[in-house]
Enzyme design. Structure first.
Site, PDB file in Angstrom:
ATOM      1  N   ASP A 163       0.747  -1.258   0.000  1.00 24.14           N
ATOM      2  CA  ASP A 163       0.000   0.000   0.000  1.00 24.14           C
ATOM      3  C   ASP A 163       0.780   1.314   0.000  1.00 24.14           C
ATOM      4  OD1 ASP A 163       0.464   0.163   2.924  1.00 24.14           O
ATOM      5  OD2 ASP A 163      -1.066  -1.405   3.016  1.00 24.14           O
ATOM      6  N   GLU A 394       7.160  -8.539  10.788  1.00 22.24           N
ATOM      7  CA  GLU A 394       6.400  -8.182   9.584  1.00 22.24           C
ATOM      8  C   GLU A 394       7.372  -7.656   8.517  1.00 22.24           C
ATOM      9  OE1 GLU A 394       3.458  -5.192  10.377  1.00 22.24           O
ATOM     10  OE2 GLU A 394       2.448  -5.461   8.449  1.00 22.24           O
TER      11      GLU A 394
HETATM   12  C1  9WN Z   1      -4.461  -2.936   5.168  1.00 24.73           C
HETATM   13  C2  9WN Z   1      -2.232  -7.885   6.679  1.00 24.73           C
HETATM   14  C3  9WN Z   1      -2.090  -6.749   5.681  1.00 24.73           C
HETATM   15  C4  9WN Z   1      -1.298  -7.171   4.435  1.00 24.73           C
HETATM   16  C5  9WN Z   1      -0.961  -5.991   3.549  1.00 24.73           C
HETATM   17  C6  9WN Z   1      -0.258  -4.929   4.401  1.00 24.73           C
HETATM   18  C7  9WN Z   1      -1.135  -4.535   5.571  1.00 24.73           C
HETATM   19  C8  9WN Z   1      -3.308  -3.474   6.014  1.00 24.73           C
HETATM   20  C9  9WN Z   1      -2.828  -2.406   6.987  1.00 24.73           C
HETATM   21  O1  9WN Z   1      -1.445  -5.675   6.356  1.00 24.73           O
HETATM   22  O2  9WN Z   1      -2.297  -3.894   5.089  1.00 24.73           O
HETATM   23  O3  9WN Z   1      -5.019  -3.948   4.396  1.00 24.73           O
HETATM   24  O4  9WN Z   1      -3.479  -2.235   8.026  1.00 24.73           O
HETATM   25  O5  9WN Z   1      -1.842  -1.711   6.689  1.00 24.73           O
HETATM   26  O6  9WN Z   1       0.048  -3.819   3.608  1.00 24.73           O
HETATM   27  O7  9WN Z   1      -0.105  -6.410   2.496  1.00 24.73           O
HETATM   28  O8  9WN Z   1      -2.043  -8.099   3.688  1.00 24.73           O
HETATM   29  O9  9WN Z   1      -0.975  -8.419   6.968  1.00 24.73           O
END
Ligand code: 9WN
Length: 421
Positions: A163, A394
């Site tokens: 993102d 992470e």
């Molecule tokens: C929004 C769960 C997810 C991953 C994504 C990562 C992050 C969420 C956030 O976490 O996104 O969907 O709260 O930032 O960018 O790749 O699937 O681990």
């Protein structure tokens, strides 16, 4: 070393397991995310394929009648995550399931996870059950998200991929941010310096609101505030389509359409090769030009797209180049998610520089596919060394290896199980 790392990885997955799905992390990711679950299932294939099949079934419970498999499935949980079901309001949308979900999707790793499960523990009845909905999702992507007849598809929200990657900055600059209607739950758990900014969140919410007003089905990609040909998403899709074709062959089904789609996407990716940059080139459908070099430019490698000469050049001059994504004296842990030569490079902030295990895993697979086994082995060795030193984070600071973001992160554990195979 390996057996204790296996035990520790299995323990992380066990602790994050709700029984129905494995949470991405123990604290601030309490629901089921799409590509997280698929990557988790790839790890579970090595230790508990039956549990891996449950993971796939749980994710598919969130599918919409038009075929979309959403990026988050909000299985009932007494817990907070923002933005949650009350913001997405999927249940107001035609074709959404009774179970609340988000209204967008994520990189379609799922078919590849089902292949890993089948290779570990063949189960034809399971394939009969899950191939039709996965196929429907892939066809939905072609129907809703294709930009032309190349086979490439667009994402309509940065949450559909990595993102806050700076490659989206120029495309996002045209989105007018909204004031947030919720308190960010991520801030309770992770330092603000390691997460997207409030300005980025304001823009993410503006896009959600635009899409929500249209029940998450914009009339066209040209009307969507954000529409981007993401190489990570498309490389994952090319592999997933090939894996779907392989899976159909296991049960005597017709894999030709999926194989054809895979070939088309791969051919279109091949056309994006940029000889000078030793990388591929992404495209914002609204014409904003991103000059930021990010690891997504290298991910067609995962789909085996570059020929051997291109793959060697991509490795030597991009992936392993010390001033770009590779190990260097001041940043010995590869692969950085943004080129170190880019002004946007930030070793601490989320997708703007840190090392991610899923990205390294895609690249290891890609190097193997493209005929560079020694290079793949070296990246695997350093990736396992990083996890051995810093745990299942992470993401990681490339300079120090320091763990960042969520601890006990599920896909880091699952993919370590696969890297150790
Ligand atoms: C929004 C769960 C997810 C991953 C994504 C990562 C992050 C969420 C956030 O976490 O996104 O969907 O709260 O930032 O960018 O790749 O699937 O681990």
């Amino acid at each position: 070393m390996s057996s204790s790392l296996v035990d520790r990885a299995v323990e992380v997955l066990r602790r994050n397991d709700t029984g129905l799905y494995v949470k991405p992390g123990p604290h601030f990711y309490p629901f089921q995310w799409n590509w997280d679950s698929a990557l988790v299932a790839i790890g579970l294939a090595h230790v508990d394929p039956e549990r891996g099949r449950t993971e796939v079934r749980s994710l598919l419970r969130g599918r919409w009648t038009d075929g979309m498999v959403p990026h988050i499935v909000f299985h009932p949980q007494d817990t907070a995550y923002s933005p949650g079901p009350e913001v997405w309001r999927s249940v107001d949308c035609p074709g959404a399931p009774a179970l609340a979900t988000s209204g967008i999707t994520q990189p379609p790793v799922l078919a590849s996870a089902v292949r890993a499960l089948h290779e570990a523990d063949p189960d034809s009845a399971f394939l009969e059950e899950v191939l039709p909905p996965i196929d429907a999702w892939h066809r939905w992507l072609q129907r809703e998200r294709s930009l032309d007849d190349s086979g490439l598809v667009a994402i309509v929200h940065p949450w559909e991929s990595a993102d806050n990657s700076p490659r989206f900055d120029a495309a996002l600059a045209r989105v007018h941010p909204r004031a947030l209607s919720f308190t960010r739950t991520d801030r309770r758990h992770v330092d603000a310096a390691e997460r997207p900014s409030d300005l980025e969140y304001g823009r993410y919410m503006a896009i959600v609101e635009h899409l929500r007003d249209r029940r998450y089905r914009p009339a066209s990609l040209s009307e969507a505030p954000f529409a981007y040909v993401d190489l990570c998403f498309n490389a994952v899709l090319a592999v997933a389509e090939a894996d779907l074709a392989w899976l159909y062959a296991q049960i005597g089904g017709d894999g030709e359409p999926a194989a054809g789609r895979s070939d088309r996407i791969s051919a279109a990716l091949a056309d994006l090769w940029d000889e000078d940059a030793a990388a591929f080139r992404e495209r914002d459908l609204h014409g904003a030009e991103s000059l930021t070099e990010t690891v997504a430019d290298l991910l067609p490698l995962y789909a085996g797209v570059p020929d051997e000469r291109q793959a060697r050049r991509l490795f030597a001059d991009s992936l392993w180049a010390p001033e770009r994504f590779g190990p260097s004296p001041d940043a010995p842990w590869p692969v950085t998610t943004v080129s170190k030569s880019s002004p946007a490079y930030d070793p601490l902030r989320y997708w703007r520089g840190p090392v991610w295990i899923n990205i390294n895993w895609f690249l290891v697979r890609g190097l193997e596919r493209c005929g560079l086994p020694a290079e793949a082995a070296e990246l695997r060795r350093l990736t396992l060394g990083l996890v051995e030193a810093s745990g299942f984070a992470e993401y990681y600071d490339p300079s120090t290896g320091r763990p960042l973001g969520s601890d006990e992160f599920s896909w880091s554990a699952a993919l370590v199980l696969d890297l150790l195979r």
